[in-house]
Design an enzyme around this catalytic site. Structure first.
Site, PDB file in Angstrom:
ATOM      1  N   HIS A  51       0.817  -1.220   0.000  1.00  0.00           N
ATOM      2  CA  HIS A  51       0.000   0.000   0.000  1.00  0.00           C
ATOM      3  C   HIS A  51       0.851   1.271   0.000  1.00  0.00           C
ATOM      4  O   HIS A  51       0.356   2.348  -0.299  1.00  0.00           O
ATOM      5  CB  HIS A  51      -0.993  -0.006   1.175  1.00  0.00           C
ATOM      6  CG  HIS A  51      -0.400   0.312   2.517  1.00  0.00           C
ATOM      7  ND1 HIS A  51      -0.009  -0.660   3.419  1.00  0.00           N
ATOM      8  CD2 HIS A  51      -0.133   1.501   3.132  1.00  0.00           C
ATOM      9  CE1 HIS A  51       0.452  -0.089   4.522  1.00  0.00           C
ATOM     10  NE2 HIS A  51       0.394   1.226   4.369  1.00  0.00           N
ATOM     11  N   ASP A  80       0.459  -7.603   1.709  1.00  0.00           N
ATOM     12  CA  ASP A  80       0.817  -6.183   1.767  1.00  0.00           C
ATOM     13  C   ASP A  80       2.322  -5.954   1.746  1.00  0.00           C
ATOM     14  O   ASP A  80       2.861  -5.190   2.549  1.00  0.00           O
ATOM     15  CB  ASP A  80       0.201  -5.526   3.001  1.00  0.00           C
ATOM     16  CG  ASP A  80       0.200  -3.997   2.901  1.00  0.00           C
ATOM     17  OD1 ASP A  80       0.326  -3.471   1.771  1.00  0.00           O
ATOM     18  OD2 ASP A  80       0.093  -3.331   3.944  1.00  0.00           O
ATOM     19  N   GLY A 152       3.277   6.787   7.921  1.00  0.00           N
ATOM     20  CA  GLY A 152       4.696   6.997   7.647  1.00  0.00           C
ATOM     21  C   GLY A 152       5.568   5.912   8.249  1.00  0.00           C
ATOM     22  O   GLY A 152       6.732   5.765   7.886  1.00  0.00           O
ATOM     23  N   SER A 154       4.585   2.727   7.961  1.00  0.00           N
ATOM     24  CA  SER A 154       4.363   1.575   7.091  1.00  0.00           C
ATOM     25  C   SER A 154       5.581   1.298   6.222  1.00  0.00           C
ATOM     26  O   SER A 154       6.118   2.201   5.581  1.00  0.00           O
ATOM     27  CB  SER A 154       3.149   1.816   6.191  1.00  0.00           C
ATOM     28  OG  SER A 154       1.974   1.899   6.945  1.00  0.00           O
TER      29      SER A 154
END
Length: 198
Positions: A51, A80, A152, A154
Site C-alpha cells: 500500500h 501487503d 509513515g 508503514s
C-alpha cells in the site's frame, strides 16, 4: 545493578540499536502516498508495503538525503508487501531474523510517522502468531506489538533487541501495531530475484 543503572544501560543500548538500523531505513513515495522502506540487500533491494508502493515505480530517499527512482520488481498484495529495486549497490542493508519472534520480546519500530524522520517507538510483542483475514478473505500471519505507529511507519522495520528485523510494520489494529514477519519478506525478495534472473 541498581534500577537506575539498568534503565540507563537500556537507554544506551536502544540508542545504539537505532543508530545501527537507521541507515537501512528509507523514505518511499509513490503518487500521493508515502511511507518507509527497509534496505534488504546491499545491491539495491528494498522491502516496503504494497500500500506504500502500489505502482510500478516509487521514489526512495536515503538517510543521506539522496533520492533515487526505484522499480517494483515483486509484490504480494494479500500480504501487503512489495520489493523495490533502485539499481545501485553499496547500500547499508538490515539483517533479517530467520527465527520467529516470541511473545514478550522487546521490539523497536523505526519509520517516518507524520513526517518525523527516523522516529522510534518501543514495546513488546503481545502475540507472535496473529492470523488476520484481509479484504480478499486470505489469511496472513502478523506480529502484534504494543508499539505506537502512525502514517509513515508503514514499510519500516520492527527490530528485536539485537537489531535484527523481525517484521515490516504495516498497520494499526485495535490500537496495536501489526507487522508482517520478516520470513515472508525474505520469501518475496527471493521471488523477485528469481524473476529478474529469468
Amino acid at each position: 545493578m541498581a534500577a537506575q543503572d539498568y534503565l540507563q544501560e537500556l537507554e544506551r543500548e536502544t540508542d545504539r540499536l537505532v543508530q545501527r538500523i537507521a541507515p537501512s531505513v528509507v523514505g518511499v513515495r509513490a503518487g500521493h502516498g508515502q511511507g518507509a522502506g527497509t534496505i534488504w540487500r546491499a545491491d539495491g533491494l528494498i522491502v516496503t508495503n504494497h500500500h506504500v508502493a502500489p505502482y510500478d515505480r516509487a521514489d526512495v530517499t536515503f538517510a543521506d538525503g539522496k533520492t533515487l527512482s526505484g522499480r517494483v520488481i515483486a509484490r504480494d498484495q494479500p500480504n501487503d508487501l512489495a520489493v523495490i529495486s533502485v539499481g545501485t549497490g553499496g547500500l547499508h542493508a538490515a539483517t533479517a531474523r530467520t527465527t520467529p519472534v516470541r511473545t514478550g520480546e522487546l521490539v523497536i519500530a523505526v519509520g517516518h510517522p507524520f513526517g518525523v524522520r527516523y522516529a522510534v517507538a518501543t514495546g513488546i510483542v503481545s502475540s507472535a502468531s496473529v492470523v488476520m483475514a484481509g479484504a480478499e478473505g486470505i489469511e496472513r500471519p502478523m506480529i502484534r506489538a504494543d508499539v505506537a505507529l502512525g502514517p509513515g511507519n508503514s514499510g519500516g522495520p520492527l527490530i528485536d533487541a539485537i537489531g535484527r528485523v523481525v517484521g515490516i510494520n504495516a498497520m494499526v489494529g485495535g490500537g496495536m501495531a501489526l507487522a508482517i514477519p520478516s520470513t515472508l519478506a525474505e520469501w518475496l525478495v527471493q521471488a523477485g530475484i528469481a524473476r529478474a534472473a529469468a
